[in-house]
Enzyme design. Structure first.
Site, PDB file in Angstrom:
ATOM      1  N   SER A 138       0.831  -1.196   0.000  1.00  0.00           N
ATOM      2  CA  SER A 138       0.000   0.000   0.000  1.00  0.00           C
ATOM      3  C   SER A 138       0.877   1.262   0.000  1.00  0.00           C
ATOM      4  O   SER A 138       1.604   1.526  -0.949  1.00  0.00           O
ATOM      5  CB  SER A 138      -0.953  -0.030   1.198  1.00  0.00           C
ATOM      6  OG  SER A 138      -1.956   0.956   1.094  1.00  0.00           O
ATOM      7  N   ASP A 189      -9.922  -4.399  -4.538  1.00  0.00           N
ATOM      8  CA  ASP A 189      -9.333  -3.499  -3.530  1.00  0.00           C
ATOM      9  C   ASP A 189     -10.220  -2.270  -3.349  1.00  0.00           C
ATOM     10  O   ASP A 189     -10.404  -1.496  -4.293  1.00  0.00           O
ATOM     11  CB  ASP A 189      -7.934  -3.083  -3.986  1.00  0.00           C
ATOM     12  CG  ASP A 189      -7.139  -2.381  -2.893  1.00  0.00           C
ATOM     13  OD1 ASP A 189      -7.747  -1.737  -2.022  1.00  0.00           O
ATOM     14  OD2 ASP A 189      -5.896  -2.480  -2.910  1.00  0.00           O
ATOM     15  N   HIS A 221      -7.858  -5.424  -0.173  1.00  0.00           N
ATOM     16  CA  HIS A 221      -6.604  -4.732   0.154  1.00  0.00           C
ATOM     17  C   HIS A 221      -5.764  -5.652   1.037  1.00  0.00           C
ATOM     18  O   HIS A 221      -5.700  -5.485   2.262  1.00  0.00           O
ATOM     19  CB  HIS A 221      -6.928  -3.421   0.865  1.00  0.00           C
ATOM     20  CG  HIS A 221      -5.789  -2.438   0.883  1.00  0.00           C
ATOM     21  ND1 HIS A 221      -5.258  -1.887  -0.267  1.00  0.00           N
ATOM     22  CD2 HIS A 221      -5.085  -1.900   1.913  1.00  0.00           C
ATOM     23  CE1 HIS A 221      -4.286  -1.051   0.055  1.00  0.00           C
ATOM     24  NE2 HIS A 221      -4.163  -1.052   1.372  1.00  0.00           N
TER      25      HIS A 221
END
Length: 240
Positions: A138, A189, A221
């Site tokens: 991320s 996601d 995610h």
């Protein structure tokens, strides 16, 4: 994400030079895991966590990849700033303002600290850039791509999960090295859009950066088993 164990990072310190305070960079630190083969590490993997987590969030990847990379040490620094959206954890930069200008300012502020950390960790072990890979999740992927592609000497590789390429319009003019890149992203996601994968791939290819991608159907995610396996094989290949 895991709850953070606060490491007590110092604030920006100053040293006196001709009566003026000279800012110093924060020093990053976090958990490490030695090579499973024992002895001195011959390779290094630097793990960069996401927003609101800390170094403990990714250091467990050593248990998955350690046997593939037996002579590799894993280090997982905490990001430099306390998370401003949670009562625990750290951030590389704030995302309360998600405008491109604010995001770019944030990553630029954190980049010198990560750059210095990479230099320090390589020097400690007597390793070269070609012996080290960056792995991000991320926001950690955003930092990995920004810093790794702007270093004068190429790292062995960059592996990014669930991230995006910030400031793509600047890459062609600021690019300094072209390490191989693998980007992995879940199709479902909800936090970083899956379209970010194709956008990053197109920009990297246009800049001459060797890039592979893996789309993970149904994954949100997170890092799924297929992504873990592919990432481990990528790291073994680039660090061979």
């Amino acid at each position: 994400m895991t709850a953070s164990r606060r490491m007590g990072y110092p604030c920006l310190q100053g040293s006196r030079s001709e009566g003026k305070a000279v800012p110093m960079l924060m020093s990053l630190s976090g958990p490490t895991r030695p090579p499973v083969a024992g002895g001195k590490p011959r390779r290094l993997v630097i793990l960069l966590h996401g927003l609101g987590a800390d170094g403990n969030d990714l250091i467990g990847l050593q248990q998955v990849w350690g046997r593939l990379l037996p002579e590799t040490e894993f280090v997982s620094p905490n990001a430099p700033f306390p998370c401003d959206m949670a009562p625990y954890g750290y951030q590389w930069f704030s995302v309360q303002d998600r405008t491109p200008e604010a995001m770019l300012a944030g990553v630029r502020a954190a980049a010198p600290m990560l750059d210095a950390f990479i230099d320090e960790e390589l020097a400690k072990r007597g390793l070269a850039e070609s012996d080290a890979a960056l792995v991000g999740f991320s926001q950690g992927t955003m930092m990995s791509l920004y810093v790794g592609l702007r270093r004068a000497k190429p790292l062995a590789g960059i592996l990014g999960y669930s991230g995006r390429l910030l400031a793509p319009e600047l890459l062609a003019s600021e690019l300094r090295s072209r390490p191989p890149v693998l980007l992995v992203h879940g199709t479902e996601d909800p936090l970083v859009p899956f379209q970010s994968l194709a956008d990053a791939e197109a920009t990297l290819k246009q800049a001459g950066v060797p890039v592979e991608t893996l789309a993970c159907p149904g994954v949100e995610h997170a890092i799924d088993p297929e992504g873990l396996q592919r990432g481990g094989l990528f790291l073994r290949q680039v660090l061979a």
